[in-house]
Design a protein around this motif. Structure first.
Motif, mmCIF file in Angstrom:
data_model
loop_
_atom_site.group_PDB
_atom_site.id
_atom_site.type_symbol
_atom_site.label_atom_id
_atom_site.label_comp_id
_atom_site.label_asym_id
_atom_site.label_seq_id
_atom_site.Cartn_x
_atom_site.Cartn_y
_atom_site.Cartn_z
ATOM 1 N N UNK A 7 0.738 -1.251 0.248
ATOM 2 C CA UNK A 7 -0.043 -0.020 0.170
ATOM 3 C C UNK A 7 0.830 1.171 -0.055
ATOM 4 N N UNK A 8 1.941 1.099 0.034
ATOM 5 C CA UNK A 8 3.091 2.333 0.058
ATOM 6 C C UNK A 8 3.604 2.357 -1.360
ATOM 7 N N UNK A 9 3.759 1.303 -2.067
ATOM 8 C CA UNK A 9 4.293 1.470 -3.488
ATOM 9 C C UNK A 9 4.845 0.050 -3.954
ATOM 10 N N UNK A 10 5.427 0.196 -5.058
ATOM 11 C CA UNK A 10 6.147 -1.099 -5.757
ATOM 12 C C UNK A 10 7.475 -0.991 -5.752
ATOM 13 N N UNK A 11 8.161 -2.215 -5.293
ATOM 14 C CA UNK A 11 9.646 -2.230 -5.094
ATOM 15 C C UNK A 11 10.253 -3.284 -5.828
ATOM 16 N N UNK A 12 11.127 -3.053 -6.487
ATOM 17 C CA UNK A 12 11.932 -4.076 -7.184
ATOM 18 C C UNK A 12 13.325 -4.053 -6.648
ATOM 19 N N UNK A 13 13.569 -5.375 -5.899
ATOM 20 C CA UNK A 13 14.890 -5.495 -5.479
ATOM 21 C C UNK A 13 15.163 -4.587 -4.294
ATOM 22 N N UNK A 14 14.029 -4.222 -3.764
ATOM 23 C CA UNK A 14 14.073 -3.331 -2.482
ATOM 24 C C UNK A 14 14.265 -1.761 -2.963
ATOM 25 N N UNK A 15 13.964 -1.532 -4.203
ATOM 26 C CA UNK A 15 14.174 -0.275 -4.522
ATOM 27 C C UNK A 15 12.492 0.317 -4.816
ATOM 28 N N UNK A 16 12.197 1.366 -4.373
ATOM 29 C CA UNK A 16 10.907 1.971 -4.631
ATOM 30 C C UNK A 16 10.812 2.454 -5.890
ATOM 31 N N UNK A 17 10.036 1.929 -6.774
ATOM 32 C CA UNK A 17 9.928 2.504 -8.204
ATOM 33 C C UNK A 17 8.703 2.893 -8.564
ATOM 34 N N UNK A 18 7.644 2.745 -7.825
ATOM 35 C CA UNK A 18 6.236 3.296 -7.773
ATOM 36 C C UNK A 18 5.807 3.709 -6.574
ATOM 37 N N UNK A 19 5.286 5.043 -6.319
ATOM 38 C CA UNK A 19 4.890 5.219 -5.094
ATOM 39 C C UNK A 19 3.399 5.261 -4.853
ATOM 40 N N UNK A 20 2.762 5.318 -3.703
ATOM 41 C CA UNK A 20 1.263 5.309 -3.675
ATOM 42 C C UNK A 20 0.633 3.949 -3.410
ATOM 43 N N UNK A 21 -0.623 3.633 -3.324
ATOM 44 C CA UNK A 21 -1.229 2.361 -2.861
ATOM 45 C C UNK A 21 -1.251 1.330 -4.265
ATOM 46 N N UNK A 22 -0.331 0.563 -3.931
ATOM 47 C CA UNK A 22 -0.007 -0.339 -5.365
ATOM 48 C C UNK A 22 -0.415 -1.900 -4.876
ATOM 49 N N UNK A 23 -1.665 -1.807 -4.624
ATOM 50 C CA UNK A 23 -2.118 -3.206 -4.156
ATOM 51 C C UNK A 23 -3.235 -3.757 -5.411
ATOM 52 N N UNK A 24 -3.121 -3.394 -6.362
ATOM 53 C CA UNK A 24 -4.127 -3.943 -7.464
ATOM 54 C C UNK A 24 -3.432 -4.458 -8.420
ATOM 55 N N UNK A 25 -4.436 -4.987 -9.708
ATOM 56 C CA UNK A 25 -3.823 -5.689 -10.723
ATOM 57 C C UNK A 25 -2.690 -5.048 -11.338
ATOM 58 N N UNK A 26 -2.613 -3.785 -11.754
ATOM 59 C CA UNK A 26 -1.705 -3.132 -12.406
ATOM 60 C C UNK A 26 -0.334 -3.063 -11.634
ATOM 61 N N UNK A 27 -0.369 -2.982 -10.606
ATOM 62 C CA UNK A 27 1.048 -2.934 -9.871
ATOM 63 C C UNK A 27 1.318 -4.342 -9.816
ATOM 64 N N UNK A 28 0.762 -5.491 -9.687
ATOM 65 C CA UNK A 28 1.110 -6.818 -9.894
ATOM 66 C C UNK A 28 1.628 -7.078 -11.113
#
Length: 884
Positions: free
Chosen positions: A516-537
């Motif tokens: 719900x804070x964002x999307x992380x790739x190898x512990x690096x925040x690449x996308x901020x915000x609530x990212x708990x939906x299908x697009x973030x997956x």
């Protein structure tokens, strides 16, 4: 009637775990709620007249005509709209059959759910089905055919082509996931590091040099000539003078084609005079600056398909044409041919309808014919110069009769050009005879050849050529997926997700995770915000650097579009509590549990659904799963845990102060809870509950107990590791605790922890939430009154449909039910509320911030902490000066 919203499901969803492509329309019937179909004069008759084919709709009656019976007996208009939406898609060539209409929880408002093939068509069908139903109610004329044709056009512009479609269908049949990467034909097969890509029938393995060679007919012809492959005599020309010289050299008949054309564009065949040659030259020049002029080879057109340097299919291609009967005109013969049920619009059927274009008109004119001419009986009339299926041509499978020499030649050509998927066009009188013996020739070599003629020939055996592509891209034993851990529940999702990602990262996995804070790739925040939906997956699953995904899945995304993946390896449900009820048609805990239950139902058979045995709604989800089940509980005496032990099952429990894994009756103690930083010395029992499913996940994924222990010891609750989740800031005279607790269940869990903490007074900053029920906000006030000595009421940035005063009154109402004299301060701005609390904090106090925008709150508190540290440093430095 009024459409409130239309959502398209694209994965497992609340309405169906198996059927992923569903339109969910929220429809308000307004005054039609009082008018079922039996109360509308003539409605059934008008419906039958417009949709006679709807007789096949069985509906709940279970027999043909069942839906008409329901309409006659009286059904509501939402149900009718559902069936219209299904039928008009079927009439447009997209046969879909699943639908259901259910109450939304408000009088006269319904969820109208129906299947679709192409999303834009489904959304269009939703809108026009309401218009059609309204026209039937009002007894108004309606032009249905315009809608049907529009849906066909949308489908053709949106759908994958038959070649790409066949490859992704074959991949899906083998359990290989796929994602469409653009609105054209670029698709990803597989996930993460194991992904491959296709674009039409060009793969990520296809040589770029080979594609360029095949696109340059001059270079292709030169290489084939050098290799002693029979090719037509000819040359590349750019001017009419060059055209004249080449014709003198090779003689008539000739064929003229653009050097880099495709799909038959700009090609004119069997030219026998200078005037026609000039006209054909001009047509080819519209496609490319350079033009090929070749000797026209007499014979039939054959396409040989080579995949992974093996011949897999061959087809004879016949240009669109008609057979005369001495009675009917050319137009009548075309209409009769197009009436063949195998012919449809675009690629919707095996064959494409024949259209009358400039090429057709030119051919007729050359023969002295018009569309009104009568063709003699038994005479075949070609209507196109090329044999492309997209212009109405037909194909006949001849794979089994290709001469071994021609097979050898085709496979050798693929190697010469270097194409892993290669279409070779040959003109010969007999494909069952070696090409040199028939005087035939290789006309072209094509990169990205179409598969349609082989998948569904007009005559002969269909060939599953897509299977050979998948065999080449994913040989037996090759992995296409990456492990997916999906986490859902009302509380604890984010912390559990982060902890699992931490454990896996320490074991060397390249982890992508969503929170719900964002999307992380190898512990690096690449996308901020609530990212708990299908697009973030999908963002994570498309990343080629990732080999494990840990995905937080919230109710909003599930209801809005479904899951962003079709199956997972581990599915966790932390708990189900009253939160967000009254939104999106979800009004009860049982409905909310059904939403969350989508996650465990999507776990692969060999995977694990990890369920909270202390929550009966979660425990009951085991009835619908097909995978293994593992349980976790804060009580080893839980009867569900006991039952699991008796059958040798797997569970994780909190017992005698330990985080413990149980397999059957055997216990494997992992670590003392007080030694897990996340639990704040065991005080935060709700954090122990988050640790249990994370430990189980690591265990079922093969992580050793010692490695799990090390990971738990190194996962420190902090703004870096767990932003907004129990972040404690220790000031000189007071402490500040920042947490995302935003519902009753979260606050109660936090209350249990605060009761074990000695700081006093405890000052809480809380807020009402606009999209919660009155009872939910009052409950927040009641719990706050029990938790805190002083309360500051702030407001979220987004009031979500309520006024500021309404929310304050709700919270105050709950507080006053517990303690009418509780000290309460109202400061709407979260920033100002935090400033007030910190500046007025008493010695020994604890300020608890329930934050709306976690990053901003963290930055604000961190700034205060840094300023205090700076002051203390300066003070200490000044004190030391006299001692120097």
């Amino acid at each position: 009637m009024k459409i409130r919203e239309i959502n398209a499901m694209r994965g497992p969803n609340y309405w169906s775990v198996r059927r992923h492509k569903l339109i969910v329309m929220v429809l308000d019937l307004e005054d039609l709620e009082q008018k079922p179909t039996d109360k509308i004069d003539g409605f059934l008759e008008r419906l039958k007249a417009m949709f006679p084919t709807m007789y096949s709709h069985r509906c709940s009656e279970g027999v043909a005509g069942g839906f008409f019976s329901r309409v006659e007996q009286g059904t509501w208009m939402g149900h009718v709209v559902e069936h219209i939406a299904l039928e008009i898609q079927t009439l447009a060539g997209m046969d879909v059959g699943f639908g259901r209409t259910r109450g939304f929880g408000e009088d006269g408002v319904y969820n109208v759910v129906f299947a679709y093939m192409e999303e834009r068509v489904g959304r269009f069908a939703a809108k026009v089905s309401v218009d059609i139903a309204q026209a039937l109610v009002n007894n108004e004329e309606y032009n249905l055919e315009d809608d049907i044709q529009r849906m066909r056009e949308i489908r053709e512009s949106e759908r994958l082509g038959p070649s790409t479609g066949s490859i992704v269908e074959e991949a899906a049949a083998r359990g290989i996931p796929w994602i469409r990467l653009n609105k054209y034909s670029l698709c990803q097969l597989g996930y993460g590091m194991n992904q491959k890509r296709i674009q039409a029938t060009v793969t990520s393995n296809t040589s770029n040099i080979a594609v360029d060679l095949a696109g340059d007919k001059e270079d292709t012809k030169y290489l084939l000539e050098q290799a002693e492959v029979p090719v037509p005599k000819g040359d590349i020309v750019r001017t009419e003078e060059g055209l004249k010289d080449t014709i003198k050299y090779i003689g008539y008949p000739i064929v003229i084609k653009p050097i880099n054309g495709n799909h038959g564009r700009g090609i004119t065949a069997n030219i026998n005079n200078w005037e026609d040659a000039v006209e054909a030259f001009a047509a080819a020049k519209e496609v490319s600056r350079s033009v090929i002029v070749e000797r026209y080879i007499v014979g039939e057109d054959f396409r040989l398909l080579v995949i992974d340097y093996k011949l897999v299919a061959a087809a004879k291609r016949t240009p669109a044409g008609v057979m005369g009967d001495g009675k009917q005109t050319v137009q009548q013969l075309i209409d009769e041919t197009n009436s063949d049920p195998r012919r449809g619009y675009g690629h919707e059927k095996v064959l494409t309808q024949i259209t009358i274009d400039n090429m057709t008109k030119g051919i007729l004119e050359d023969k002295g014919l018009t569309l009104d001419s009568v063709v003699p009986a038994g005479e075949w009339l070609n209507l196109k110069d090329t044999a492309n299926l997209s212009t109405g041509g037909t194909s006949t499978d001849v794979t089994d009769i290709v001469h071994p020499y021609n097979v050898f030649m085709a496979e050798r050509i693929a190697r010469i050009i270097g194409l892993d998927i290669c279409g070779i066009d040959i003109m010969t009188t007999d494909i069952s005879t070696p090409l040199p013996e028939t005087g035939g020739a290789v006309l072209e070599v094509n990169a990205g050849p179409g598969f349609r003629m082989h998948l569904a020939p007009a005559e002969g055996l269909p060939r599953n050529v897509a299977a050979h592509v998948i065999d080449m891209m994913y040989p037996p034993g090759t992995e296409s997926r990456i492990p997916i851990v999906a986490v859902t529940g009302t509380n604890g999702k984010t912390t559990t997700t982060r902890l699992i990602a931490h454990i896996m990262r320490l074991k060397g996995f390249k982890v992508g995770y969503t929170t719900s804070d964002g999307v992380y790739i190898q512990n690096r925040l690449l996308m901020k915000g609530d990212c708990t939906g299908p697009a973030s997956a999908e963002f994570v699953l498309k990343d080629p650097t990732v080999n494990m995904a840990v995905l937080e899945c919230a109710r909003g995304g599930l209801l809005r579009a479904g899951l962003g993946f079709h199956s997972c390896d581990v599915g966790i449900v932390t708990n189900v509590a009253a939160d967000h009820l009254g939104l999106k048609g979800i009004h009860t805990i049982e409905q909310l549990a059904k939403v969350k239950g989508v996650i465990p139902e999507t776990v692969r058979k060999e995977g694990y659904a990890i369920l909270n045995a202390d929550d009966d709604n979660v425990y009951d989800m085991r009835k619908n799963v097909t995978s293994n089940v593992a349980l976790f509980s804060m009580n080893e005496e839980n009867p569900h845990i006991k039952s699991m032990a008796k059958v040798g099952g797997l569970s994780a429990v909190y017992e005698n102060g330990y985080i413990t894994i149980c397999r059957g009756e055997w216990k494997m103690r992992v670590i003392k809870a007080v030694n897990v930083p996340l639990t704040y010395g065991g005080k935060a029992t709700f954090m122990i509950q988050n640790v249990l499913p994370a430990v189980l996940t690591a265990y079922v994924r093969g992580i050793a107990l010692e490695d799990i222990k090390v990971a738990l010891e190194s996962f420190i609750p902090s703004p870096g590791q767990t932003p907004g989740r129990l972040n404690m800031f220790e000031f000189k005279n007071f402490n500040v605790l920042l947490d995302y607790a935003h519902n009753s269940a979260g606050l109660r869990a936090l209350h249990n922890m605060l009761q074990k903490m000695d700081e006093h007074p405890k000052v809480g900053i809380i807020a009402g939430i606009g999209d919660r029920r009155l009872e939910d906000n009052k409950d927040i006030g009641r719990i706050a009154a029990e938790m805190f000595d002083e309360i500051i009421i702030r407001q979220d940035k987004n009031l979500r449909g309520k006024t500021e005063q309404e929310l304050i009154d709700m919270i105050l109402s709950g507080i006053h039910q517990i303690d009418p004299k509780k000290k309460v301060t109202v400061i709407p701005s979260e920033k100002e509320a935090i400033d007030f609390a910190i500046k007025n904090a008493k010695k020994g106090s604890l300020v608890i911030i329930s934050s709306d925008v976690v990053p901003d709150a963290l930055a604000q508190v961190t700034k205060y902490k840094e300023e205090e540290a700076k002051r203390l440093y300066e003070f200490d430095s000044n004190e030391d000066i006299p001692n120097l």
